[in-house]
Design a protein around this motif. Structure first.
Motif, mmCIF file in Angstrom:
data_model
loop_
_atom_site.group_PDB
_atom_site.id
_atom_site.type_symbol
_atom_site.label_atom_id
_atom_site.label_comp_id
_atom_site.label_asym_id
_atom_site.label_seq_id
_atom_site.Cartn_x
_atom_site.Cartn_y
_atom_site.Cartn_z
ATOM 1 N N LEU A 66 -17.973 43.868 31.705
ATOM 2 C CA LEU A 66 -17.353 43.949 30.379
ATOM 3 C C LEU A 66 -16.151 44.889 30.386
ATOM 4 N N LEU A 67 -16.281 45.993 31.101
ATOM 5 C CA LEU A 67 -15.167 46.944 31.156
ATOM 6 C C LEU A 67 -13.936 46.343 31.805
ATOM 7 N N ARG A 68 -14.122 45.360 32.669
ATOM 8 C CA ARG A 68 -12.981 44.702 33.318
ATOM 9 C C ARG A 68 -12.372 43.621 32.423
ATOM 10 N N GLN A 69 -12.966 43.364 31.283
ATOM 11 C CA GLN A 69 -12.456 42.370 30.342
ATOM 12 C C GLN A 69 -11.750 43.102 29.203
ATOM 13 N N PRO A 70 -10.446 43.220 29.238
ATOM 14 C CA PRO A 70 -9.760 44.017 28.223
ATOM 15 C C PRO A 70 -9.895 43.463 26.807
ATOM 16 N N ALA A 71 -10.270 42.216 26.682
ATOM 17 C CA ALA A 71 -10.362 41.611 25.349
ATOM 18 C C ALA A 71 -11.759 41.711 24.745
ATOM 19 N N ASN A 72 -12.660 42.497 25.356
ATOM 20 C CA ASN A 72 -14.011 42.591 24.801
ATOM 21 C C ASN A 72 -14.073 43.616 23.683
ATOM 22 N N VAL A 73 -14.847 43.289 22.677
ATOM 23 C CA VAL A 73 -15.098 44.153 21.528
ATOM 24 C C VAL A 73 -16.587 44.026 21.251
ATOM 25 N N ASN A 74 -17.279 45.162 21.211
ATOM 26 C CA ASN A 74 -18.737 45.121 21.069
ATOM 27 C C ASN A 74 -19.187 46.001 19.917
ATOM 28 N N PHE A 75 -20.182 45.516 19.211
ATOM 29 C CA PHE A 75 -20.747 46.231 18.073
ATOM 30 C C PHE A 75 -22.236 46.413 18.315
ATOM 31 N N LEU A 76 -22.775 47.530 17.848
ATOM 32 C CA LEU A 76 -24.201 47.814 17.977
ATOM 33 C C LEU A 76 -24.798 48.063 16.603
ATOM 34 N N ALA A 77 -25.986 47.527 16.393
ATOM 35 C CA ALA A 77 -26.752 47.812 15.180
ATOM 36 C C ALA A 77 -27.715 48.936 15.498
ATOM 37 N N GLN A 78 -27.692 49.952 14.671
ATOM 38 C CA GLN A 78 -28.600 51.071 14.852
ATOM 39 C C GLN A 78 -29.554 51.162 13.670
ATOM 40 N N HIS A 79 -30.791 51.489 13.985
ATOM 41 C CA HIS A 79 -31.782 51.837 12.975
ATOM 42 C C HIS A 79 -32.209 53.247 13.333
ATOM 43 N N GLY A 80 -31.751 54.207 12.546
ATOM 44 C CA GLY A 80 -31.903 55.598 12.957
ATOM 45 C C GLY A 80 -31.032 55.806 14.180
ATOM 46 N N THR A 81 -31.624 56.310 15.258
ATOM 47 C CA THR A 81 -30.867 56.500 16.495
ATOM 48 C C THR A 81 -31.115 55.376 17.496
ATOM 49 N N ASP A 82 -31.980 54.433 17.152
ATOM 50 C CA ASP A 82 -32.304 53.334 18.061
ATOM 51 C C ASP A 82 -31.287 52.212 17.952
ATOM 52 N N VAL A 129 -30.732 48.468 18.025
ATOM 53 C CA VAL A 129 -31.658 47.355 17.787
ATOM 54 C C VAL A 129 -30.961 46.005 17.658
ATOM 55 N N GLY A 130 -29.653 45.980 17.867
ATOM 56 C CA GLY A 130 -28.920 44.727 17.792
ATOM 57 C C GLY A 130 -27.533 44.892 18.368
ATOM 58 N N ALA A 131 -26.906 43.757 18.663
ATOM 59 C CA ALA A 131 -25.571 43.813 19.262
ATOM 60 C C ALA A 131 -24.790 42.544 18.963
ATOM 61 N N ALA A 132 -23.490 42.699 18.958
ATOM 62 C CA ALA A 132 -22.560 41.568 18.917
ATOM 63 C C ALA A 132 -21.545 41.807 20.022
ATOM 64 N N VAL A 133 -21.493 40.879 20.965
ATOM 65 C CA VAL A 133 -20.526 40.933 22.061
ATOM 66 C C VAL A 133 -19.442 39.910 21.737
ATOM 67 N N CYS A 134 -18.220 40.391 21.608
ATOM 68 C CA CYS A 134 -17.113 39.542 21.164
ATOM 69 C C CYS A 134 -15.948 39.624 22.152
ATOM 70 N N PHE A 135 -15.141 38.580 22.139
ATOM 71 C CA PHE A 135 -13.945 38.539 22.970
ATOM 72 C C PHE A 135 -12.773 38.033 22.134
ATOM 73 N N MET A 136 -11.679 38.750 22.235
ATOM 74 C CA MET A 136 -10.476 38.361 21.523
ATOM 75 C C MET A 136 -9.773 37.255 22.297
ATOM 76 N N ARG A 153 -7.709 35.324 17.615
ATOM 77 C CA ARG A 153 -8.953 34.722 17.121
ATOM 78 C C ARG A 153 -10.089 35.432 17.846
ATOM 79 N N LEU A 154 -11.097 35.877 17.123
ATOM 80 C CA LEU A 154 -12.211 36.617 17.714
ATOM 81 C C LEU A 154 -13.412 35.699 17.856
ATOM 82 N N ASN A 155 -13.979 35.658 19.061
ATOM 83 C CA ASN A 155 -15.168 34.848 19.323
ATOM 84 C C ASN A 155 -16.378 35.753 19.511
ATOM 85 N N ILE A 156 -17.436 35.444 18.790
ATOM 86 C CA ILE A 156 -18.715 36.129 18.988
ATOM 87 C C ILE A 156 -19.426 35.381 20.105
ATOM 88 N N HIS A 157 -19.537 36.026 21.240
ATOM 89 C CA HIS A 157 -20.174 35.396 22.393
ATOM 90 C C HIS A 157 -21.687 35.531 22.317
#
Length: 155
Positions: free
Chosen positions: A48-64, A66-73, A83-87
């Motif tokens: 992922l770090l080698r993909q400059p167009a990656n954008v990632n989001f994390l869902a947190q519940h407290g400090t845990d 518990v979810g993620a969205a891996v996206c690529f521009m 255009r952003l794609n949710i992979h």
């Protein structure tokens, strides 16, 4: 407390949380029913770090995490805008039904608007009615297009 954050792939906690969420998704019948291969887990973050167009989001519940969205521009040549794609979009089974998928989708859309994207795209299995219901509630739907998504596997 539930919140969505941008993933920092240099942060070991974010790395571990992302891998755990994607592994749980892969194990789910909608993700194929098999765990991520160990070599894939080892290569994932550096890949992922080698993909400059990656954008990632994390869902947190407290400090845990518990979810993620891996996206690529990407870029729409016909619209001449990004255009952003949710992979991948996943929420751990223990935290489903709590609105985290909706929050992830909203965060992705907000980011896409900030980047002047013309659209957010994603793929969904034809038999995943739960995901389809969520996506429709957030404004996603079929395009009136004769195009199909095709893949040529290379490995």
């Amino acid at each position: 407390m539930k919140q969505i954050i941008r993933a920092d792939l240099q942060n070991a906690i974010h790395q571990q949380g992302l891998i755990a969420c994607l592994d749980a998704y892969a194990r789910d019948p909608m993700g194929g029913g098999e765990p991520l291969a160990e070599d894939a887990k080892l290569r994932l973050i550096n890949g992922l770090l080698r993909q400059p167009a990656n954008v990632n989001f994390l869902a947190q519940h407290g400090t845990d995490i518990v979810g993620a969205a891996v996206c690529f521009m990407g870029y729409s040549t016909f619209r001449a805008r990004p255009r952003l794609n949710i992979h991948d979009l996943c929420v751990l089974p223990t935290h489903r039904g709590q609105g985290l998928g909706r929050l992830l989708l909203q965060s992705v859309a907000d980011y896409a608007r900030e980047q002047d994207c013309c659209a957010v795209s994603l793929e969904v299995r034809t038999d995943n009615r739960t995901a389809q219901t969520l996506y429709r509630s957030q404004g996603f739907g079929h395009l009136d297009s004769p195009m199909e998504f095709w893949v040529k596997p290379l490995c």
